[in-house]
Design a protein around this motif. Sequence first.
Motif, PDB file in Angstrom:
ATOM      1  N   LYS A  97       0.829  -1.218   0.000  1.00 42.81           N
ATOM      2  CA  LYS A  97       0.000   0.000   0.000  1.00 42.81           C
ATOM      3  C   LYS A  97       0.857   1.259   0.000  1.00 42.81           C
ATOM      4  O   LYS A  97       0.486   2.266  -0.595  1.00 42.81           O
ATOM      5  CB  LYS A  97      -0.981   0.001   1.173  1.00 42.81           C
ATOM      6  N   THR A  98       2.009   1.222   0.637  1.00 45.33           N
ATOM      7  CA  THR A  98       2.928   2.357   0.618  1.00 45.33           C
ATOM      8  C   THR A  98       3.532   2.513  -0.774  1.00 45.33           C
ATOM      9  O   THR A  98       3.667   3.631  -1.280  1.00 45.33           O
ATOM     10  CB  THR A  98       4.032   2.167   1.675  1.00 45.33           C
ATOM     11  N   ALA A  99       3.872   1.400  -1.421  1.00 45.01           N
ATOM     12  CA  ALA A  99       4.472   1.440  -2.757  1.00 45.01           C
ATOM     13  C   ALA A  99       3.496   1.994  -3.801  1.00 45.01           C
ATOM     14  O   ALA A  99       3.920   2.540  -4.822  1.00 45.01           O
ATOM     15  CB  ALA A  99       4.943   0.046  -3.161  1.00 45.01           C
ATOM     16  N   GLU A 100       2.192   1.893  -3.549  1.00 47.85           N
ATOM     17  CA  GLU A 100       1.186   2.411  -4.480  1.00 47.85           C
ATOM     18  C   GLU A 100       1.113   3.940  -4.490  1.00 47.85           C
ATOM     19  O   GLU A 100       0.578   4.530  -5.423  1.00 47.85           O
ATOM     20  CB  GLU A 100      -0.205   1.871  -4.122  1.00 47.85           C
ATOM     21  N   VAL A 101       1.642   4.579  -3.472  1.00 48.59           N
ATOM     22  CA  VAL A 101       1.564   6.040  -3.365  1.00 48.59           C
ATOM     23  C   VAL A 101       2.505   6.665  -4.398  1.00 48.59           C
ATOM     24  O   VAL A 101       3.672   6.269  -4.514  1.00 48.59           O
ATOM     25  CB  VAL A 101       1.938   6.505  -1.937  1.00 48.59           C
ATOM     26  N   LEU A 102       2.007   7.635  -5.124  1.00 48.18           N
ATOM     27  CA  LEU A 102       2.804   8.310  -6.142  1.00 48.18           C
ATOM     28  C   LEU A 102       3.971   9.069  -5.499  1.00 48.18           C
ATOM     29  O   LEU A 102       3.830   9.597  -4.393  1.00 48.18           O
ATOM     30  CB  LEU A 102       1.934   9.285  -6.938  1.00 48.18           C
ATOM     31  N   PRO A 103       5.106   9.152  -6.189  1.00 52.33           N
ATOM     32  CA  PRO A 103       6.295   9.800  -5.610  1.00 52.33           C
ATOM     33  C   PRO A 103       6.083  11.265  -5.218  1.00 52.33           C
ATOM     34  O   PRO A 103       6.719  11.747  -4.293  1.00 52.33           O
ATOM     35  CB  PRO A 103       7.348   9.693  -6.717  1.00 52.33           C
ATOM     36  N   GLU A 104       5.193  11.977  -5.895  1.00 47.88           N
ATOM     37  CA  GLU A 104       4.973  13.384  -5.563  1.00 47.88           C
ATOM     38  C   GLU A 104       4.054  13.581  -4.359  1.00 47.88           C
ATOM     39  O   GLU A 104       3.900  14.691  -3.851  1.00 47.88           O
ATOM     40  CB  GLU A 104       4.430  14.173  -6.769  1.00 47.88           C
TER      41      GLU A 104
END
Length: 188
Positions: free
Chosen positions: A114-121
Motif C-alpha cells: 500500500k505504501t508502494a502504491e503512493v505516487l512519488p509526488e
Amino acid sequence: MTGQCNGLPKALETRCIDICAVQETWWSGNKLYDTGCSYKLMYKGTRGTTSGIGIVVSSKFDGNISEVQRYDDRLMKIVYITDGRKIHIFSAYTPKTGQATSIKDAFWRILDAKTAEVLPEDYIIIAGDLNGHIGCRKEEHTAHGGYGFREKNDNGQRILDFSEAHNLAIANTCFKKRDTSNHVLQWH
C-alpha cells in the motif's frame, strides 16, 4: 466515544490536534462515527478482537478527505488534500513481538504494498503502534534521526528496513525526549 464531547476528542481539541491515528479500538464494523464535538472517527474492527484501528479527524477537514481505505483490522488509510498535494495518512497497528512470524510478515507485506502504491509526488505519514524498538543509535540507518530509547529488536529492524526502503524518516527519532523509564507514578 459515546457522542459526548469528552475523552479523546476533548484531549485532541485541547492540544490543537486535527488528525490522530488510534489502535486497539475494540470497535467492530467499518464505519464513520461523528463524535458530536467537532471530530469524526473512521474505523475498522472485527468483533471478538482487541485490534481495530481508526483515524480521528477534525470536522474542519471534512472537505479535504478524498479517500478512506480500510484494509483490515491493523491498517487503514485516508487521503487528505491540501494545496493540491495528497497526503496519505496510514493508521497502523503491527502485531506484537510474541505473535507468529507469518502474521507479522502478512502485515508488513500489505503495508509495503500500500505504501508502494503512493505516487512519488505525494506525501506519506504512517502513524500508530509499530511494536518495535529501533534503538538509541543511528548507526548506518538514514531513517533514524539519532535519538531513541532501548536496544534495537527484530521488529525495530523491520521498521528501519521498511522506512529506508520507502525513503521515510522516523519522525520521533529526530528530537531528544525525556527518558521516563526511571520515573515511578505514585497515587495519593
